[in-house]
Design a protein around this motif. Sequence first.
Motif, PDB file in Angstrom:
ATOM      1  N   PRO A  13       4.389  47.316 -35.326  1.00  0.00           N
ATOM      2  CA  PRO A  13       5.599  47.056 -36.137  1.00  0.00           C
ATOM      3  C   PRO A  13       5.262  46.852 -37.614  1.00  0.00           C
ATOM      4  O   PRO A  13       5.988  47.316 -38.491  1.00  0.00           O
ATOM      5  N   THR A 103       9.091  41.068 -40.226  1.00  0.00           N
ATOM      6  CA  THR A 103       8.109  41.610 -39.282  1.00  0.00           C
ATOM      7  C   THR A 103       6.746  40.962 -39.469  1.00  0.00           C
ATOM      8  O   THR A 103       6.075  40.594 -38.491  1.00  0.00           O
ATOM      9  N   TYR A 115       0.712  41.993 -27.653  1.00  0.00           N
ATOM     10  CA  TYR A 115       1.610  42.844 -26.869  1.00  0.00           C
ATOM     11  C   TYR A 115       1.265  44.330 -26.978  1.00  0.00           C
ATOM     12  O   TYR A 115       1.895  45.168 -26.326  1.00  0.00           O
ATOM     13  N   TRP A 117       1.168  48.157 -28.006  1.00  0.00           N
ATOM     14  CA  TRP A 117       2.200  49.062 -28.518  1.00  0.00           C
ATOM     15  C   TRP A 117       3.604  48.585 -28.186  1.00  0.00           C
ATOM     16  O   TRP A 117       4.575  48.954 -28.852  1.00  0.00           O
ATOM     17  N   LYS A 118       3.738  47.732 -27.166  1.00  0.00           N
ATOM     18  CA  LYS A 118       5.055  47.223 -26.785  1.00  0.00           C
ATOM     19  C   LYS A 118       5.656  46.325 -27.867  1.00  0.00           C
ATOM     20  O   LYS A 118       6.859  46.070 -27.858  1.00  0.00           O
ATOM     21  N   SER A 119       4.825  45.874 -28.781  1.00  0.00           N
ATOM     22  CA  SER A 119       5.326  45.012 -29.856  1.00  0.00           C
ATOM     23  C   SER A 119       6.324  45.730 -30.745  1.00  0.00           C
ATOM     24  O   SER A 119       7.076  45.091 -31.481  1.00  0.00           O
ATOM     25  N   VAL A 120       6.343  47.080 -30.671  1.00  0.00           N
ATOM     26  CA  VAL A 120       7.268  47.851 -31.508  1.00  0.00           C
ATOM     27  C   VAL A 120       8.721  47.514 -31.196  1.00  0.00           C
ATOM     28  O   VAL A 120       9.603  47.650 -32.054  1.00  0.00           O
ATOM     29  N   PHE A 121       8.990  47.061 -29.981  1.00  0.00           N
ATOM     30  CA  PHE A 121      10.370  46.751 -29.598  1.00  0.00           C
ATOM     31  C   PHE A 121      10.934  45.542 -30.351  1.00  0.00           C
ATOM     32  O   PHE A 121      12.136  45.316 -30.347  1.00  0.00           O
ATOM     33  N   VAL A 122      10.042  44.778 -30.999  1.00  0.00           N
ATOM     34  CA  VAL A 122      10.525  43.642 -31.775  1.00  0.00           C
ATOM     35  C   VAL A 122      11.331  44.109 -32.984  1.00  0.00           C
ATOM     36  O   VAL A 122      12.121  43.343 -33.563  1.00  0.00           O
ATOM     37  N   LEU A 123      11.151  45.381 -33.360  1.00  0.00           N
ATOM     38  CA  LEU A 123      11.874  45.901 -34.523  1.00  0.00           C
ATOM     39  C   LEU A 123      13.378  45.963 -34.287  1.00  0.00           C
ATOM     40  O   LEU A 123      14.164  45.884 -35.236  1.00  0.00           O
ATOM     41  N   LEU A 124      13.787  46.107 -33.030  1.00  0.00           N
ATOM     42  CA  LEU A 124      15.225  46.178 -32.746  1.00  0.00           C
ATOM     43  C   LEU A 124      15.952  44.900 -33.152  1.00  0.00           C
ATOM     44  O   LEU A 124      16.918  44.949 -33.924  1.00  0.00           O
TER      45      LEU A 124
END
Length: 227
Positions: A13, A103, A115, A117-124
């Motif tokens: 992120p 971020t 987390y 690559w799953k940390s990218v979902f925090v951008l939502l």
Amino acid sequence: MAEILNLLFNPLPNAIMTVLTGLSLLYWLLTMFLGDGFDFGDANIDIDFDGADIQDIDAPDDLDAEADAQPSFLSKAMDFINIGKAPLMVIVTLFKFIGWMITIASTFVFNLSSYGWKSVFVLLPIFLLTYFLMHYVTIPVVKLYKNVGYLGEEALDFLGRTGRMRSTIQGESVGSAEFIIDKDVIRLNVKSRDGETINYGDDIIVIDETQDKKYYYVTKDINLNNI
């Protein structure tokens, strides 16, 4: 220095927001050196007033009927963060910068590195939070531009323009119409001048507008194609 670079680009992120913010910085640097001001070139994203929604993608006619409510929703969403009351790129840059700062802070608070690559979902949720914060952040920006006389780009005069209805209107109902100006597809909120029924797909002409330009008065356009 290595620690700072690692923070800016790790986890994912942070890297995404750093790149997006960097692109805005690059835009402003180029604007400053080239002296173009707020000339957006062919970006096709000028949004200059509350009643209009400019799009750069032509939707198929069979999808337009299902999207009749979209311009009204988009208009309200854009108005919430004061798009049109300050230059669009200023607001876009602020959005990226605030999202970037949140971020970076989230990296420490939630230990996003764990987390992967799953940390990218925090951008939502970050984008959603940034959107609501923008309503308040842009208030002083709007006041600043108002004090210096910024009223938006008002070069486009829609009076006398011809377009095509993208909804059916009658009486006091407000619908949407589509106009093509300089290769831009522009949607305006419109109302029938005399209350007559104007159907989806009818050719129309703009004959008047409200003072706040929330919507425009139109009537059917009689031409060789529809006689």
